[in-house]
Design an enzyme around this catalytic site. Sequence first.
Site, short mmCIF file in Angstrom:
data_model
loop_
_atom_site.label_atom_id
_atom_site.label_comp_id
_atom_site.label_asym_id
_atom_site.label_seq_id
_atom_site.Cartn_x
_atom_site.Cartn_y
_atom_site.Cartn_z
N PHE A 136 13.36 41.15 -20.91
CA PHE A 136 12.20 42.09 -21.39
C PHE A 136 12.81 43.35 -22.33
O PHE A 136 13.87 43.85 -22.19
CB PHE A 136 12.08 43.06 -19.99
CG PHE A 136 10.72 43.93 -20.15
CD1 PHE A 136 9.82 43.47 -20.07
CD2 PHE A 136 11.09 45.31 -20.63
CE1 PHE A 136 8.50 44.49 -20.11
CE2 PHE A 136 9.99 46.18 -21.00
CZ PHE A 136 8.83 45.65 -20.59
N ASP A 221 20.70 44.14 -25.84
CA ASP A 221 19.64 45.20 -25.47
C ASP A 221 20.36 45.76 -24.14
O ASP A 221 20.21 45.38 -23.07
CB ASP A 221 18.34 44.49 -24.98
CG ASP A 221 17.46 45.52 -24.66
OD1 ASP A 221 17.77 46.64 -24.07
OD2 ASP A 221 16.19 45.26 -24.47
N LYS A 250 16.50 54.66 -21.73
CA LYS A 250 16.46 55.11 -20.57
C LYS A 250 17.52 56.08 -20.16
O LYS A 250 17.22 57.39 -20.32
CB LYS A 250 16.56 53.78 -19.87
CG LYS A 250 15.40 52.84 -19.59
CD LYS A 250 15.38 51.60 -18.62
CE LYS A 250 14.40 50.86 -18.68
NZ LYS A 250 13.33 51.04 -17.92
#
Length: 398
Positions: A136, A221, A250
């Site tokens: 993702f 990532d 995040k």
Amino acid sequence: MTTDWKALESKYYMFLVRRQPVVIERGKGTRVWDVDGKEYLDFTSGWAVNNVGHANEAIADAIAKQARTLLQTSNQFYSIPQIQLAQILVENSALDKIFICNSGAEANEGAIKLAKKYGKKHKNGAFEIITALNSFHGRTMMTVAATGQPHYQEIFQPIPVGFTHVDYDDVDAIKAATTDRTVAVMLEPVQGEGGVNIPSAGYLKGVRAWCDEKGLLLIFDEVQTGLGRLGTLFGYQSFGVEPDIMTLAKGLGGGVPIGAFLAKDFACAFEPGDHGSTFGGNVLTCAAAYASTKYILDNDVPANAKAMGEYLQKGLNTLMSNHEFISEIRGMGLLWAVVFNSDMSPAVVAACNRAGLLLNPLRPNAVRLMPPLTVTREEIDEAMERLEAGLVEAAKGG
Ligand SMILES: Cc1ncc(COP(=O)(O)O)c(C=O)c1O
């Protein structure tokens, strides 16, 4: 008269997510309270964002101070919080330079553009990027194309070309997919949204060796794994493998929206004008992210994540041995999935809500636990009691 926030939301907000029926009003540390004053242990952390807990004083002070000083200056000028954040992240990582943006998708978008520019400049125009199935990487068109889950892509066809998806945890699949057009391999060190998938020992080292052999860029990532989530400041440190490019978001801002991509000097192929952002590196978000990163380093938050992760694993193992409908637990640091042998995750999440524990429904048959990295043993004990209550209720069909 009390306001019906749920009714107002369904009237005015686009229907894109089935929300849990909780209107969160405030938080402190690992706990949040809803508008009716009910208290919950928050094991979702705003989707792995509140790494240093809710309403952290250091971040609140930094934001308040910055808000009274300067909120925005364009990137035409030097900005002190931006430079301070750049310095602390570069000096504490294996990367040399940074670009700061506003979200995880944007960080990955920038990393992909950087790899493509590198291919143009140094690899005869190579532009393809190999990513993993079940990955993702975000919701922009380019990161949707990078994401190895067809259901995120189908409705948006045609999507950008240039991505090849291969099985995760399989170095040979990457080798077989590599062509003269390949410029990079992009992976999450641990797949988060795709199921909390932990790679086998040696996988990431094997990918690193292949990238070195073929002159490919290795992009990690670390939007979900970065800033302590796996028990090390960056996920790559847990595996002893350095990326050439790394993306963050995040947990970086401790709750404010910010992202970044960092690169080794040799991979910094951009020239002035190639990339930019109005709000990227904004002084307010950078001040918050600097305070959060400093808090993480000064308090060795990753060490707490590691120790509490091991403690949480023990608690989850006990639950698994008490309930045969739990088929597996898997995770690392403070990123865990509990997998069931049937599609009972919605019932578990709802029952845990009632018991005062917030969980993320990861799959119909799995829930994800990702508490703040400052969580204590006592809070984990309490969370396990609430999870037990929720599991029992859900198993009864509650
Ligand atoms: C690994 C990973 N990359 C990228 C993203 C996208 O980040 P954002 O939602 O901030 O755009 C996410 C979000 O869940 C993620 O987990």
